[in-house]
Write a protein that holds these residues in place. Sequence first.
Motif, short mmCIF file in Angstrom:
data_model
loop_
_atom_site.label_atom_id
_atom_site.label_comp_id
_atom_site.label_asym_id
_atom_site.label_seq_id
_atom_site.Cartn_x
_atom_site.Cartn_y
_atom_site.Cartn_z
N ASP A 81 -11.52 59.40 7.32
CA ASP A 81 -10.29 60.28 7.37
C ASP A 81 -10.01 60.48 5.80
OD1 ASP A 81 -7.78 61.49 7.72
OD2 ASP A 81 -6.81 59.72 8.01
N TYR A 135 -3.92 63.13 1.54
CA TYR A 135 -2.62 63.28 2.05
C TYR A 135 -1.85 62.03 1.18
CZ TYR A 135 1.74 62.90 4.89
OH TYR A 135 3.13 63.01 5.40
N ILE A 136 -2.21 60.94 1.14
CA ILE A 136 -1.88 59.70 0.39
C ILE A 136 -1.69 59.99 -1.16
CG2 ILE A 136 -1.86 57.16 0.06
CD1 ILE A 136 -3.24 57.01 2.90
N GLN A 177 -9.16 49.95 5.32
CA GLN A 177 -8.90 51.09 6.32
C GLN A 177 -7.85 50.55 7.22
OE1 GLN A 177 -12.82 52.63 7.97
NE2 GLN A 177 -13.83 50.77 6.92
N SER A 202 -15.19 55.08 2.42
CA SER A 202 -15.40 56.32 2.77
C SER A 202 -16.61 56.86 1.91
CB SER A 202 -14.11 57.28 2.31
OG SER A 202 -13.11 57.09 2.97
N ARG A 244 -2.27 54.11 8.56
CA ARG A 244 -2.29 55.19 8.69
C ARG A 244 -1.79 56.04 7.63
NH1 ARG A 244 -0.40 52.93 13.72
NH2 ARG A 244 -2.13 52.97 15.34
N PRO A 245 -2.02 57.08 7.29
CA PRO A 245 -1.63 58.10 6.36
C PRO A 245 -0.26 57.94 6.10
CG PRO A 245 -3.55 59.33 7.46
CD PRO A 245 -3.15 57.89 8.38
N LYS A 246 0.68 58.29 7.13
CA LYS A 246 2.14 58.70 6.86
C LYS A 246 2.68 57.31 6.82
CE LYS A 246 3.01 62.83 9.10
NZ LYS A 246 3.86 63.71 10.19
N GLU A 300 -9.11 63.61 4.78
CA GLU A 300 -7.80 64.37 4.66
C GLU A 300 -6.74 63.36 4.51
OE1 GLU A 300 -7.25 67.62 4.10
OE2 GLU A 300 -9.30 67.55 3.79
N GLY A 301 -6.75 62.17 5.36
CA GLY A 301 -5.55 61.27 5.33
C GLY A 301 -5.49 60.47 4.01
N VAL A 344 -7.05 54.07 4.42
CA VAL A 344 -7.23 54.84 5.77
C VAL A 344 -8.63 54.56 6.25
CG1 VAL A 344 -5.09 56.03 5.78
CG2 VAL A 344 -7.01 57.01 4.86
N LYS A 345 -8.94 55.06 7.68
CA LYS A 345 -10.12 55.09 8.15
C LYS A 345 -11.24 55.66 6.86
CE LYS A 345 -9.56 53.21 12.18
NZ LYS A 345 -9.72 51.75 12.09
#
Length: 364
Positions: free
Chosen positions: A225, A231-232, A193, A245, A196-198, A227-228, A221-222
């Motif tokens: 998260d 995104y990755i 975790q 998660s 961060r996604p970006k 969605e994060g 990521v967390k």
Amino acid sequence: MKIVDVKLGMLKVPLITPFKTALRTVEYVEDVVVMLETDTGHIGYGNAPATAVITGDTHGSVIEAIRTVFTPRLLNRSVSDLNRLTREVNAAMINNTSAKAAVEIALYDLFAQSYNAPLYRILGGGDNSLTTDITVSVDYIDKMVADAENAVERGFEILKLKVGKDIGLDIERIKAVYSAVKGRALLRLDANQGWRPKEAVLAIRSLEDAGVMLELIEQPVKAADLEGMRYISERVKTPIMADESIFGPLEVMEVIRRRVADIINIKLMKTGGISSALKIADIAGLYDFECMVGCMLETSIGVSAAAHVAAAKSPVVSKLDLDVPSLCQYDPVVGGATYKDADIILNETPGLGIEKIEGLQLLK
Ligand SMILES: C[C@H](N)C(=O)N[C@H](CCC(=O)O)C(=O)O
Ligand SMILES: [Mg+2]
């Protein structure tokens, strides 16, 4: 076979080297051990570590849950009522997944013993010979390279590098270990975790562009998260694995339906034991989704239970992270599965096959 007593103990085993992740550093494995005793003289063993940063469980919460909530539901009950018992344990309180896992592992151990068969055969059979990775803790680059070299010399062909402390430094750590073991071991990462996604997308792409081949990246990521994580997953080639998660079958369905990740890490201490772990593997199988069976930093009681589940759920379970016995200075559990570096062998003794546990401190 009726349960006539529920005993608890504490078991502490020193690690060879401190276990360091983005979430915590520990020097010992320490479990609450549950022993379900029957009127036939059999004992079912289960365990629960206190991975508060992941499951929220502490030794105190595990002991309290088992003593006050689960024990009254277990005493004088027949082990042959396994499914009803596990349903009742799960419905008795929310969360507390490690305490539930300890009780379920012990119940399945007894259930298999009642049929005089090893647990993996009761769960459907499979191959009794398994291969695990080993974790390399996040640390100074030189220490990680030395630990990785040492693991390869011990015969490990898959290394799980802990990262997630500082993404810039993580890239240097990964590149250094990759060039040290390239061609001799496959690398998987676990950021626990910490990214961060970006920044994760940029880091993973830079590793891909530099030709660093990674088998997968676990929980970048967390936990919350999703969605994060999606995104990755949508932006990199390297497979992404969901660990913190997902706990139970409902979260797994969400992750699969929303394509949040490519692979799922099943751990008994998150699922609340074997019954939900089996459900998750079956759900994943329906969607042709791959799973890993992993573990917390816990003794070989729970690691062995996880290995039995993994054997029975192959090939949906195609990866193992069951390395704790290889991280410990010794194994206090006598009997049961044998651990020799990367090799795990499930023997043919009934249940988990545990004969005794050395150094167990019984609780009053
Ligand atoms: C021990 C196993 N290889 C592992 O890395 N498990 C961790 C969590 C362990 C813990 O903090 O107790 C994981 O996969 O995140
Ligand atoms: Mg993980």
